[in-house]
Scaffold this motif. Structure first.
Motif, mmCIF file in Angstrom:
data_model
loop_
_atom_site.group_PDB
_atom_site.id
_atom_site.type_symbol
_atom_site.label_atom_id
_atom_site.label_comp_id
_atom_site.label_asym_id
_atom_site.label_seq_id
_atom_site.Cartn_x
_atom_site.Cartn_y
_atom_site.Cartn_z
ATOM 1 N N VAL A 89 19.336 17.018 -12.206
ATOM 2 C CA VAL A 89 19.474 15.495 -12.996
ATOM 3 C C VAL A 89 21.110 15.327 -12.749
ATOM 4 C CG1 VAL A 89 19.383 14.139 -15.032
ATOM 5 C CG2 VAL A 89 17.532 15.490 -14.535
ATOM 6 N N GLU A 90 21.701 14.106 -12.514
ATOM 7 C CA GLU A 90 23.122 14.032 -12.514
ATOM 8 C C GLU A 90 23.385 13.661 -13.941
ATOM 9 O OE1 GLU A 90 23.292 11.055 -9.383
ATOM 10 O OE2 GLU A 90 23.684 12.190 -8.052
ATOM 11 N N ILE A 91 24.340 13.967 -14.526
ATOM 12 C CA ILE A 91 25.088 13.555 -15.463
ATOM 13 C C ILE A 91 26.110 12.649 -14.934
ATOM 14 C CG2 ILE A 91 26.636 14.008 -17.655
ATOM 15 C CD1 ILE A 91 25.301 16.597 -17.887
ATOM 16 N N LYS A 92 26.072 11.247 -15.439
ATOM 17 C CA LYS A 92 26.943 10.397 -14.633
ATOM 18 C C LYS A 92 28.152 9.771 -15.807
ATOM 19 C CE LYS A 92 23.472 8.504 -11.581
ATOM 20 N NZ LYS A 92 22.500 7.589 -11.020
ATOM 21 N N SER A 93 29.153 9.408 -15.247
ATOM 22 C CA SER A 93 30.341 8.808 -15.883
ATOM 23 C C SER A 93 29.971 7.552 -16.632
ATOM 24 C CB SER A 93 31.574 8.647 -15.037
ATOM 25 O OG SER A 93 32.609 8.113 -15.975
ATOM 26 N N PRO A 94 30.004 7.434 -17.871
ATOM 27 C CA PRO A 94 29.633 6.068 -18.524
ATOM 28 C C PRO A 94 30.551 4.874 -18.264
ATOM 29 C CG PRO A 94 30.056 7.600 -20.142
ATOM 30 C CD PRO A 94 30.236 8.087 -18.873
ATOM 31 N N GLU A 108 39.470 26.326 -23.281
ATOM 32 C CA GLU A 108 38.562 26.630 -22.248
ATOM 33 C C GLU A 108 37.705 25.231 -21.988
ATOM 34 O OE1 GLU A 108 37.275 29.775 -20.852
ATOM 35 O OE2 GLU A 108 39.077 30.451 -21.635
ATOM 36 N N PRO A 109 36.882 25.253 -20.521
ATOM 37 C CA PRO A 109 36.007 23.995 -20.301
ATOM 38 C C PRO A 109 34.991 24.024 -21.362
ATOM 39 C CG PRO A 109 36.875 25.240 -18.526
ATOM 40 C CD PRO A 109 37.179 26.081 -19.831
ATOM 41 N N PHE A 110 34.477 22.893 -21.427
ATOM 42 C CA PHE A 110 33.375 22.586 -22.345
ATOM 43 C C PHE A 110 32.069 23.357 -21.655
ATOM 44 C CE2 PHE A 110 35.597 18.814 -23.546
ATOM 45 C CZ PHE A 110 35.702 18.963 -25.009
ATOM 46 N N VAL A 111 31.811 22.989 -20.497
ATOM 47 C CA VAL A 111 30.855 23.902 -19.822
ATOM 48 C C VAL A 111 31.391 24.332 -18.295
ATOM 49 C CG1 VAL A 111 29.045 22.198 -20.661
ATOM 50 C CG2 VAL A 111 30.089 21.680 -18.682
ATOM 51 N N LYS A 112 30.492 25.369 -17.827
ATOM 52 C CA LYS A 112 31.057 25.878 -16.453
ATOM 53 C C LYS A 112 29.687 25.906 -15.648
ATOM 54 C CE LYS A 112 34.701 28.949 -18.344
ATOM 55 N NZ LYS A 112 34.846 30.302 -18.563
ATOM 56 N N THR A 113 29.719 26.430 -14.625
ATOM 57 C CA THR A 113 28.409 26.387 -13.726
ATOM 58 C C THR A 113 27.556 27.420 -14.304
ATOM 59 O OG1 THR A 113 29.715 25.779 -11.668
ATOM 60 C CG2 THR A 113 27.411 26.863 -11.380
ATOM 61 N N GLY A 114 26.463 27.286 -14.442
ATOM 62 C CA GLY A 114 25.426 28.161 -15.161
ATOM 63 C C GLY A 114 25.448 27.942 -16.631
ATOM 64 N N SER A 115 26.071 27.279 -17.289
ATOM 65 C CA SER A 115 26.160 26.877 -18.789
ATOM 66 C C SER A 115 24.730 26.228 -19.088
ATOM 67 C CB SER A 115 27.468 26.002 -19.292
ATOM 68 O OG SER A 115 28.558 26.719 -19.250
ATOM 69 N N LYS A 116 24.203 26.560 -20.120
ATOM 70 C CA LYS A 116 22.973 25.908 -20.616
ATOM 71 C C LYS A 116 23.576 24.868 -21.485
ATOM 72 C CE LYS A 116 20.120 29.342 -19.174
ATOM 73 N NZ LYS A 116 19.619 29.149 -17.784
ATOM 74 N N GLY A 141 19.124 21.724 -19.824
ATOM 75 C CA GLY A 141 18.953 22.338 -18.714
ATOM 76 C C GLY A 141 20.113 23.527 -18.302
ATOM 77 N N GLU A 142 20.471 23.649 -17.070
ATOM 78 C CA GLU A 142 21.597 24.605 -16.774
ATOM 79 C C GLU A 142 22.486 23.770 -15.731
ATOM 80 O OE1 GLU A 142 22.209 28.707 -14.009
ATOM 81 O OE2 GLU A 142 20.398 28.222 -15.073
ATOM 82 N N LEU A 160 29.148 13.273 -12.416
ATOM 83 C CA LEU A 160 29.892 14.403 -12.697
ATOM 84 C C LEU A 160 29.552 15.937 -12.584
ATOM 85 C CD1 LEU A 160 31.262 12.592 -15.894
ATOM 86 C CD2 LEU A 160 32.260 12.553 -13.709
ATOM 87 N N PHE A 161 28.386 15.966 -13.136
ATOM 88 C CA PHE A 161 27.604 17.180 -12.974
ATOM 89 C C PHE A 161 26.076 17.335 -12.466
ATOM 90 C CE2 PHE A 161 30.501 17.009 -16.530
ATOM 91 C CZ PHE A 161 30.975 18.313 -16.555
ATOM 92 N N LEU A 162 25.543 18.334 -11.919
ATOM 93 C CA LEU A 162 24.271 18.342 -11.462
ATOM 94 C C LEU A 162 23.674 19.452 -12.519
ATOM 95 C CD1 LEU A 162 24.047 18.519 -7.537
ATOM 96 C CD2 LEU A 162 23.320 16.482 -9.168
ATOM 97 N N VAL A 163 22.471 19.006 -13.309
ATOM 98 C CA VAL A 163 21.883 19.910 -14.248
ATOM 99 C C VAL A 163 20.397 20.323 -13.611
ATOM 100 C CG1 VAL A 163 21.018 20.175 -16.614
ATOM 101 C CG2 VAL A 163 23.140 18.941 -16.048
ATOM 102 N N LYS A 164 19.987 21.289 -13.635
ATOM 103 C CA LYS A 164 18.531 21.818 -13.129
ATOM 104 C C LYS A 164 17.925 21.757 -14.517
ATOM 105 C CE LYS A 164 16.235 25.285 -10.534
ATOM 106 N NZ LYS A 164 16.386 26.533 -9.661
ATOM 107 N N LYS A 165 16.802 21.079 -14.561
ATOM 108 C CA LYS A 165 16.114 20.991 -15.742
ATOM 109 C C LYS A 165 15.314 22.312 -16.002
ATOM 110 C CE LYS A 165 15.230 16.417 -16.855
ATOM 111 N NZ LYS A 165 15.002 16.083 -18.068
#
Length: 165
Positions: A89-94, A108-116, A141-142, A160-165
């Motif tokens: 799923v894409e998280i898109k800019s509102p 630190e960044p809010f999330v990184k690759t691999g973050s749940k 997801g992740e 902005l992000f790709l999230v795997k469900k």
């Protein structure tokens, strides 16, 4: 106080209008929005005494001062294999604004690759008109891919992000 979505709508309306400043006050809380003003250079003709003529007014010329901004380099991305895009799923800019991965440059960044992430996890901040808007995942997801760079300008609806469900 106003909800974040209501504030976003007000920002959009003000951006499209000729209003330069907006203030909203309710129950002792105040929201003040200002558009960034364009710098102008003014030159006025010599003043003429009012008794000499009423029709002639001093001439005022305004010229916008150009501020050069270097565009962010655009990274070419290769298409993702179809198998990798399944169940993502894409998280898109509102909104249109500047993407920030953390609350401050030294944090630190809010999330990184691999973050749940869960639906209420803050994933980034998008700054629009000097307002810093926390963007939530709105899915679970992740994080499998971060699609934008820190400090990059983003458009409304841009992934902005790709999230795997």
């Amino acid at each position: 106080m106003l909800k974040v979505q209501e504030i976003r709508e007000i920002i959009k309306l003000i951006d499209k209008s000729s209003i330069d400043e907006f203030t909203y006050e309710q129950d002792g809380e105040k929201l003040k929005l200002k558009k960034q003003s364009r710098k102008t250079v003014e030159t006025a003709a010599e003043e003429t005494p009012a008794s000499e003529t009423v029709a002639e007014q001093p001439e005022v010329k305004t010229e916008p001062v150009k501020e050069e901004k270097k565009p962010e380099p655009v990274k070419e991305t290769q298409p993702e294999p179809a198998a990798d895009l399944e169940n993502t799923v894409e998280i898109k800019s509102p909104m249109v604004g500047t993407f920030y991965e953390s609350s401050s440059p030294d944090a630190e960044p809010f999330v990184k690759t691999g973050s749940k992430v869960s639906s209420d996890t803050t994933v980034c901040i998008v700054e629009a008109m000097k307002l810093f808007n926390e963007i939530e995942a709105e899915t679970e997801g992740e994080i499998v891919k971060i699609l934008v760079e820190n400090g990059q300008l983003v458009e409304y609806g841009q992934p902005l992000f790709l999230v795997k469900k």
